[in-house]
Scaffold this motif. Structure first.
Motif, PDB file in Angstrom:
ATOM      1  N   SER A  11       0.957  -1.215  -0.225  1.00  9.90           N
ATOM      2  CA  SER A  11      -0.215  -0.170   0.273  1.00  9.90           C
ATOM      3  C   SER A  11       0.991   1.356  -0.120  1.00  9.90           C
ATOM      4  O   SER A  11       0.281   2.545   0.128  1.00  9.90           O
ATOM      5  N   GLY A  12       1.891   0.866   0.482  1.00  9.90           N
ATOM      6  CA  GLY A  12       2.857   2.283   0.149  1.00  9.90           C
ATOM      7  C   GLY A  12       4.010   2.325   1.380  1.00  9.90           C
ATOM      8  O   GLY A  12       4.843   1.791   1.283  1.00  9.90           O
ATOM      9  N   ASP A  13       4.819   3.439   1.191  1.00 12.21           N
ATOM     10  CA  ASP A  13       6.168   3.685   1.885  1.00 12.21           C
ATOM     11  C   ASP A  13       5.490   4.355   2.658  1.00 12.21           C
ATOM     12  O   ASP A  13       4.990   5.418   2.791  1.00 12.21           O
ATOM     13  N   PHE A  14       5.942   3.590   3.921  1.00 20.26           N
ATOM     14  CA  PHE A  14       5.972   3.997   5.067  1.00 20.26           C
ATOM     15  C   PHE A  14       7.740   4.458   6.111  1.00 20.26           C
ATOM     16  O   PHE A  14       7.276   3.466   6.969  1.00 20.26           O
ATOM     17  N   PHE A  15       7.602   5.815   5.915  1.00 22.05           N
ATOM     18  CA  PHE A  15       8.844   5.996   6.939  1.00 22.05           C
ATOM     19  C   PHE A  15       9.819   7.115   7.583  1.00 22.05           C
ATOM     20  O   PHE A  15       8.234   8.432   6.915  1.00 22.05           O
ATOM     21  N   VAL A  16       9.179   7.226   8.377  1.00 25.83           N
ATOM     22  CA  VAL A  16       9.741   8.458   9.444  1.00 25.83           C
ATOM     23  C   VAL A  16      11.425   8.493   8.957  1.00 25.83           C
ATOM     24  O   VAL A  16      11.712   7.896   9.038  1.00 25.83           O
ATOM     25  N   ILE A  17      11.532   9.401   8.777  1.00 20.97           N
ATOM     26  CA  ILE A  17      13.072  10.234   7.508  1.00 20.97           C
ATOM     27  C   ILE A  17      13.465  11.209   8.261  1.00 20.97           C
ATOM     28  O   ILE A  17      13.269  12.150   8.762  1.00 20.97           O
ATOM     29  N   ILE A  18      14.705  10.972   9.483  1.00 24.10           N
ATOM     30  CA  ILE A  18      14.950  11.737  10.448  1.00 24.10           C
ATOM     31  C   ILE A  18      16.943  12.000  10.320  1.00 24.10           C
ATOM     32  O   ILE A  18      18.098  10.994   9.583  1.00 24.10           O
ATOM     33  N   ASP A  19      16.947  13.019   9.732  1.00 21.71           N
ATOM     34  CA  ASP A  19      18.630  14.071   9.361  1.00 21.71           C
ATOM     35  C   ASP A  19      18.880  14.382  11.033  1.00 21.71           C
ATOM     36  O   ASP A  19      18.773  15.148  11.144  1.00 21.71           O
ATOM     37  N   THR A  20      19.321  13.116  10.979  1.00 28.80           N
ATOM     38  CA  THR A  20      20.443  13.522  12.369  1.00 28.80           C
ATOM     39  C   THR A  20      21.870  14.677  12.645  1.00 28.80           C
ATOM     40  O   THR A  20      22.314  14.963  13.644  1.00 28.80           O
ATOM     41  N   ASP A  21      21.829  14.282  11.699  1.00 33.54           N
ATOM     42  CA  ASP A  21      23.213  15.762  11.558  1.00 33.54           C
ATOM     43  C   ASP A  21      22.050  16.952  12.294  1.00 33.54           C
ATOM     44  O   ASP A  21      23.231  18.106  12.410  1.00 33.54           O
ATOM     45  N   LEU A  52      17.650  11.911  17.341  1.00 35.05           N
ATOM     46  CA  LEU A  52      17.002  10.952  17.233  1.00 35.05           C
ATOM     47  C   LEU A  52      16.004  10.557  16.944  1.00 35.05           C
ATOM     48  O   LEU A  52      16.866   9.705  15.665  1.00 35.05           O
ATOM     49  N   ALA A  53      15.538   9.156  17.532  1.00 34.49           N
ATOM     50  CA  ALA A  53      15.100   7.829  16.384  1.00 34.49           C
ATOM     51  C   ALA A  53      13.327   7.308  17.046  1.00 34.49           C
ATOM     52  O   ALA A  53      12.674   7.884  17.908  1.00 34.49           O
ATOM     53  N   VAL A  54      13.182   6.496  16.196  1.00 34.67           N
ATOM     54  CA  VAL A  54      11.672   5.949  16.590  1.00 34.67           C
ATOM     55  C   VAL A  54      12.301   4.646  17.412  1.00 34.67           C
ATOM     56  O   VAL A  54      12.816   4.054  16.705  1.00 34.67           O
ATOM     57  N   ARG A  55      10.967   4.599  18.271  1.00 33.12           N
ATOM     58  CA  ARG A  55      11.461   3.388  19.406  1.00 33.12           C
ATOM     59  C   ARG A  55      11.430   1.971  18.198  1.00 33.12           C
ATOM     60  O   ARG A  55      10.504   1.517  17.040  1.00 33.12           O
ATOM     61  N   GLU A  56      11.917   0.942  18.519  1.00 34.90           N
ATOM     62  CA  GLU A  56      11.971   0.050  18.320  1.00 34.90           C
ATOM     63  C   GLU A  56      10.566  -0.838  18.040  1.00 34.90           C
ATOM     64  O   GLU A  56      10.288  -1.336  16.780  1.00 34.90           O
ATOM     65  N   ALA A  57       9.550  -0.703  19.065  1.00 33.36           N
ATOM     66  CA  ALA A  57       8.492  -1.343  19.067  1.00 33.36           C
ATOM     67  C   ALA A  57       7.252  -0.546  18.196  1.00 33.36           C
ATOM     68  O   ALA A  57       6.473  -1.026  17.576  1.00 33.36           O
ATOM     69  N   ARG A  59       8.282   0.689  14.550  1.00 34.10           N
ATOM     70  CA  ARG A  59       9.641   0.346  13.652  1.00 34.10           C
ATOM     71  C   ARG A  59       8.794  -0.344  12.570  1.00 34.10           C
ATOM     72  O   ARG A  59       9.197   0.668  11.221  1.00 34.10           O
ATOM     73  N   LYS A  60       7.776  -0.810  12.949  1.00 30.73           N
ATOM     74  CA  LYS A  60       7.661  -2.260  11.997  1.00 30.73           C
ATOM     75  C   LYS A  60       5.901  -1.589  12.178  1.00 30.73           C
ATOM     76  O   LYS A  60       4.624  -2.240  11.338  1.00 30.73           O
ATOM     77  N   LYS A  61       5.199  -0.803  12.506  1.00 22.86           N
ATOM     78  CA  LYS A  61       3.877   0.098  12.438  1.00 22.86           C
ATOM     79  C   LYS A  61       4.097   2.032  12.225  1.00 22.86           C
ATOM     80  O   LYS A  61       2.829   1.847  12.709  1.00 22.86           O
ATOM     81  N   VAL A  62       4.620   2.213  11.666  1.00 23.35           N
ATOM     82  CA  VAL A  62       4.421   3.459  12.036  1.00 23.35           C
ATOM     83  C   VAL A  62       3.608   3.779  11.074  1.00 23.35           C
ATOM     84  O   VAL A  62       3.369   5.433  11.294  1.00 23.35           O
ATOM     85  N   LYS A  63       3.037   3.581  10.833  1.00 20.17           N
ATOM     86  CA  LYS A  63       1.939   4.249   9.559  1.00 20.17           C
ATOM     87  C   LYS A  63       1.242   4.203  10.287  1.00 20.17           C
ATOM     88  O   LYS A  63       0.009   5.317  10.444  1.00 20.17           O
TER      89      LYS A  63
END
Length: 93
Positions: A11-21, A52-57, A59-63
């Motif tokens: 159904s698509g791409d579901f990513f949280v994109i973080i520029d760590t710099d 910043l990071a997305v919590r491990e729990a 990551r597979k359900k950010v949508k």
């Protein structure tokens, strides 16, 4: 560095994109507190920098985890985007 947390499915791409710099330049990291779903966390990367990071729990359900902040069919500014003065966080959908 650009960090992508999430997944791609039929159904698509579901990513949280973080520029760590950009994230390293922000000492307060207000996006963590702004996230009503508690998806974000501050972690120490491989170079001993706080980023910043997305919590491990989540990551597979950010949508679904980030879904309440973006109602279907509506363009809104998500709380984490609103408080990130450097524009270091984005969503792919």
């Amino acid at each position: 560095m650009i960090a992508n947390y999430g997944y791609k499915d039929g159904s698509g791409d579901f990513f949280v994109i973080i520029d760590t710099d950009k994230c390293m330049e922000c000492p307060e990291k207000p996006c963590v507190a702004a996230c009503p779903e508690n998806v974000l966390e501050v972690m120490i990367d491989d170079y001993d920098d706080e980023v910043l990071a997305v919590r491990e729990a989540f990551r597979k359900k950010v949508k679904y985890s980030c879904g309440p902040c973006k109602p279907a069919g509506k363009e809104v500014v998500r709380p984490c985007h609103k408080v990130c003065a450097l524009g270091g966080i984005k969503h792919s959908w």
